[in-house]
Design an enzyme around this catalytic site. Structure first.
Site, PDB file in Angstrom:
ATOM      1  N   SER A   1       0.536 -55.655 -11.822  1.00  0.00           N
ATOM      2  CA  SER A   1      -0.109 -56.944 -11.603  1.00  0.00           C
ATOM      3  C   SER A   1      -1.008 -56.955 -10.379  1.00  0.00           C
ATOM      4  O   SER A   1      -0.843 -56.164  -9.457  1.00  0.00           O
ATOM      5  CB  SER A   1       0.943 -58.034 -11.457  1.00  0.00           C
ATOM      6  OG  SER A   1       1.557 -57.920 -10.184  1.00  0.00           O
ATOM      7  N   LYS A   2      -1.946 -57.879 -10.430  1.00  0.00           N
ATOM      8  CA  LYS A   2      -2.838 -58.047  -9.294  1.00  0.00           C
ATOM      9  C   LYS A   2      -2.042 -58.452  -8.056  1.00  0.00           C
ATOM     10  O   LYS A   2      -2.339 -58.066  -6.945  1.00  0.00           O
ATOM     11  CB  LYS A   2      -3.874 -59.130  -9.605  1.00  0.00           C
ATOM     12  CG  LYS A   2      -4.909 -58.687 -10.611  1.00  0.00           C
ATOM     13  CD  LYS A   2      -5.829 -59.837 -10.966  1.00  0.00           C
ATOM     14  CE  LYS A   2      -6.594 -59.534 -12.239  1.00  0.00           C
ATOM     15  NZ  LYS A   2      -7.255 -60.715 -12.790  1.00  0.00           N
ATOM     16  N   ARG A   3      -1.039 -59.263  -8.304  1.00  0.00           N
ATOM     17  CA  ARG A   3      -0.218 -59.757  -7.200  1.00  0.00           C
ATOM     18  C   ARG A   3       0.416 -58.634  -6.386  1.00  0.00           C
ATOM     19  O   ARG A   3       0.494 -58.709  -5.175  1.00  0.00           O
ATOM     20  CB  ARG A   3       0.903 -60.648  -7.754  1.00  0.00           C
ATOM     21  CG  ARG A   3       0.553 -62.099  -7.827  1.00  0.00           C
ATOM     22  CD  ARG A   3       1.808 -62.941  -7.983  1.00  0.00           C
ATOM     23  NE  ARG A   3       2.377 -63.317  -6.689  1.00  0.00           N
ATOM     24  CZ  ARG A   3       1.864 -64.248  -5.893  1.00  0.00           C
ATOM     25  NH1 ARG A   3       0.779 -64.884  -6.247  1.00  0.00           N
ATOM     26  NH2 ARG A   3       2.430 -64.542  -4.749  1.00  0.00           N
TER      27      ARG A   3
ATOM     28  N   ALA B   1      -0.664 -55.640  -6.233  1.00  0.00           N
ATOM     29  CA  ALA B   1      -1.638 -54.562  -6.046  1.00  0.00           C
ATOM     30  C   ALA B   1      -1.497 -53.877  -4.681  1.00  0.00           C
ATOM     31  O   ALA B   1      -1.605 -52.657  -4.582  1.00  0.00           O
ATOM     32  CB  ALA B   1      -3.054 -55.096  -6.217  1.00  0.00           C
TER      33      ALA B   1
END
Length: 516
Positions: A252-254, A256
RNA sequence: GCCUCCAUCGUCUAGGGGCCUAGGACAUAGCCCUCUCACGGCUAAGACAGGGGUUCAAAUCCCCUUGGAGGUACCA
């Protein structure tokens, strides 16, 4: 009917690996069936989106060769392709649903709903919202809504089973009694994702919705919206998500920042991808240069075909053994029947291997082009580099260049004076008898003509045999003296690229190195 | 809690009742090749989550358990 697939990224400024894989599957499916792939920009969430953040995404797709038949930059017959510009279409569609009795304005307040939810919870039941205004007649609903705007909810039919015949997950059945009456239009008149996406997919005549598995639970309400709008739903194919390396958690981007490990930071610094004065914290906070984003791989000098090949094989397989395959093979054979049902972890090591396989067969010119920006960023060559010399260096590096950034590991010394590795000097150059042998061999080099690989090799063999020393030892000493390090292309290849004069200069300079 | 989905080596995967003492690939280890590294070649180690069924036969079909993921928003 021509196949039409789509991918709808939000303009967040970067292209996520998982998103690209989904886009790729859409693209492959469209190509395979001679259809169209549409790019639609999901920019409804004003807070999250910055208008300038679209270009990096388009650039990423372009780099990868994922082309779109309709969308930003090229338009198309069903535009606009930006959801933010389609607001009136959503409002019109919602009004139609109001008129046809499939939706209703919901005048219940949040507090009222909360009370009901709490009640249900205390009774150990799950709360399913059914607005009290859903019994309004269509005429009253429209009239009331015009007098007093409110959010609009879809009327979910009672006691029914929604069946989704998913091409990857199989038949998925959901009872409508477990589905909330979803808000389709906010009280401020803007559309919610589940509604906007259906309205757009209908307008764009999308035939196959290929998207991440996390949308599977959005599908039943969406199917109900199709139904309410009187349009048969498209084919659904929910692709399992991509997990983080060695993990069962979604990439996830979170999270990253977690992938910006000390090694990655070192890598980014090595290729000068970030300003030299940035702290580790600043590098971590940077959103684009992260192993979760495609930009990272572009900067590191991965061949895009390699990334495509790797991503195509992540969750999909051609057969029981093929790993490396040309894009045409992928297109010709892609199908949902060989897409896995379970999540797949992204494996940077395997990606590196695939990249290396592609690098092996890449034409020389391509490698030169790939290596130049990296050498430039590192300050090793100028604005108008000597392509002939770089060609020689790249050729000498051979299969060592899996990614273009490897040029810095194996060939930096061609473009600057050696930076002597103390360990190499101690073990190889200052090994017993070596400095003396090397000094004598330097004399031999002076008269070596032609200064080419076979001649150099023959000279070294003859010399070491005559002097009763190991050819390997002299070789090593020669390598360290001329390159400063223990690894790199064949020594003779290196010397030829240096040329005789430079070779002798380097060896001479190495004699001044202090002993440990 | 409820709903939905998922489950083969560390990782990507093959497998859809007998071809399975489970095949390939990455990574790992050893050996070979070799001037180093990389490449290449050979070898090793390494998996059907557990339990019940069905069947002459189950990694494959069914059920349960366990584990995981996603959803349960006037987010996308």
């Amino acid at each position: 009917m021509t196949v039409r697939t789509r991918f709808a990224p939000s303009p967040t400024g970067y292209l996520h690996i998982g998103g690209v894989r989904t886009a790729l599957f859409n693209w492959l499916y469209a190509k395979k069936h001679g259809g169209q792939f549409i790019l639609r920009i999901d920019d409804t969430d004003a807070e999250r989106n910055r208008p300038e953040a679209l270009q990096p995404i388009l650039d990423g797709f372009q780099w990868l060769g994922i082309t779109w038949d309709e969308g930003p930059g090229i338009g198309g017959p069903h535009g606009p392709y930006f959801q933010a510009e389609r607001g009136n279409l959503y409002r019109d569609a919602a009004m139609k649903l109001l008129e046809s009795g499939h939706a209703y304005p919901c005048y219940m307040t949040k507090d009222e709903i909360d009370v009901l939810r709490k009640q249900a919870e205390s009774a150990k039941q799950s709360y399913v919202h059914r607005g009290k205004d859903r019994t309004l007649s269509p005429v009253d609903a429209v009239r009331l809504f015009k007098e007093k705007p409110a959010s609009i909810r879809l009327k979910v039919p009672e006691n029914r089973t929604v069946v989704i015949d998913d091409q990857i997950s199989g038949k998925v059945e959901v009872q409508t009694n477990t589905i909330n009456d979803p808000v389709i239009l906010r009280s401020d008149g803007s559309a919610l994702y589940n509604f906007a996406t259906v309205v757009d997919d209908i307008a764009l005549k999308i035939t196959h919705i290929i998207r991440a598995k996390e949308h599977l639970s959005n599908t039943p309400p969406q199917v109900l919206i199709y139904e309410a709008m009187g349009v048969p739903p498209p084919v659904f194919a929910h692709v399992p998500v991509v997990n983080a390396p060695n993990s069962n958690k979604k990439l996830s981007k979170r999270d990253a920042h977690k992938f910006v490990t000390p090694e990655v930071i070192a890598l980014l610094r090595a290729v000068h991808a970030v300003p030299a004065d940035w702290t580790d914290e600043q590098i971590k906070k940077n959103e684009t240069l992260n192993p979760v984003m495609v930009e990272f791989y572009r900067v590191m000098g991965y061949l895009p075909e390699g990334l495509i090949n790797y991503l195509g094989r992540l969750g999909w397989s051609l057969d029981d053994k093929t790993e490396i395959m040309p894009l045409e093979t992928m297109i010709a054979n892609f199908g949902f029947d060989r897409v896995n049902q379970s999540p797949a972890s992204f494996d940077p090591q395997k990606l590196l291997w695939v990249a290396g396989e592609y690098a092996k067969s890449a034409p020389l010119e391509r490698k030169i082009d790939g290596v130049i920006p990296i050498l430039q960023r590192a300050g090793l060559v100028g604005a108008t580099p000597d392509r002939d010399r770089i060609a020689k260096v790249v050729t000498a590096c051979g299969d060592r260049l899996k990614i273009f950034a490897d040029v810095l590991n194996y060939a930096a010394f061609f473009f600057r004076d050696p930076q002597y590795d103390p360990k190499a000097v101690k073990q190889r150059l200052h090994k017993d008898g070596m400095p003396e042998a090397l000094r004598e061999f330097a004399e031999v080099l002076k008269s070596t003509e032609p200064f080419d690989v076979p001649t150099l090799e023959a000279k070294l063999h003859a010399f070491s045999e005559a002097k009763q020393i190991k050819g390997g030892d002299l070789n090593h000493a020669l390598r360290v003296a001329s390159t400063g390090v223990m690894v790199g292309p064949g020594v003779f290849e290196c010397l030829v690229i240096f040329g005789k004069k430079e070779t002798l200069r380097r060896i001479e300079a190495a004699f001044t190195l202090p002993h440990a």
